[in-house]
Design a protein around this motif. Structure first.
Motif, short mmCIF file in Angstrom:
data_model
loop_
_atom_site.label_atom_id
_atom_site.label_comp_id
_atom_site.label_asym_id
_atom_site.label_seq_id
_atom_site.Cartn_x
_atom_site.Cartn_y
_atom_site.Cartn_z
N HIS A 47 3.21 6.07 -2.87
CA HIS A 47 4.45 6.71 -3.08
C HIS A 47 5.15 6.42 -4.57
N ASP A 48 4.42 5.47 -5.04
CA ASP A 48 5.04 5.15 -6.49
C ASP A 48 6.36 4.72 -6.33
N ARG A 52 0.99 -1.08 0.09
CA ARG A 52 0.05 0.10 0.05
C ARG A 52 0.97 1.26 -0.14
N ILE A 53 1.71 1.41 0.78
CA ILE A 53 2.82 2.28 0.79
C ILE A 53 3.60 2.41 -0.50
N VAL A 59 10.44 0.18 0.41
CA VAL A 59 9.76 0.09 1.73
C VAL A 59 10.24 -0.85 2.43
N GLU A 60 10.14 -1.97 2.23
CA GLU A 60 10.70 -3.08 2.98
C GLU A 60 12.04 -3.00 3.65
#
Length: 114
Positions: free
Chosen positions: A80-81, A75-76, A87-88
């Motif tokens: 933020h594309d 989702r994040i 993200v991980e």
């Protein structure tokens, strides 16, 4: 009963029992701190939990929490594309930093007590 039928019956019973071992996200969250404190579960640099030492509900806790983390990271990343891997990595770094002394973290593929 033949050996094949007996083995099939046992396998079917085991398969039916597996869903009962699964935990809801709320149950997993409620048991996570205890699993971390007892050294069964630790944080990994990938942003996910890992099983340090099996036993108890460690695997079910890790599975439920990681499933929720995976969805949140996706989702994040979409919002933020950016790639999910980015993200991980950020989440993993923060989780390792926030882990209290005495709990396990994974460093270079090995579990160490922080």
């Amino acid at each position: 009963m033949t050996l094949f039928k007996y083995a099939t019956a046992i396998l079917m019973a085991m398969m039916l029992a597996l869903p009962a071992a699964a935990l809801s996200l709320d149950e997993a969250k409620g048991r996570l701190e205890s699993a971390k404190s007892s050294g069964q579960v630790g944080e990994m640099p990938t942003g996910y939990l890992g099983v340090v030492s099996g036993g108890g509900e460690a695997e079910a806790i890790v599975e439920a929490i990681n499933e929720a983390r995976r969805a949140e990271y996706a989702r994040i990343a979409e919002k933020h594309d950016i790639p999910v891997s980015q993200v991980e990595a950020v989440a993993g770094k923060k989780a390792l930093e926030k882990t209290p002394s005495g709990q396990y973290i994974q460093v270079n593929g090995r579990w160490v007590r922080k």
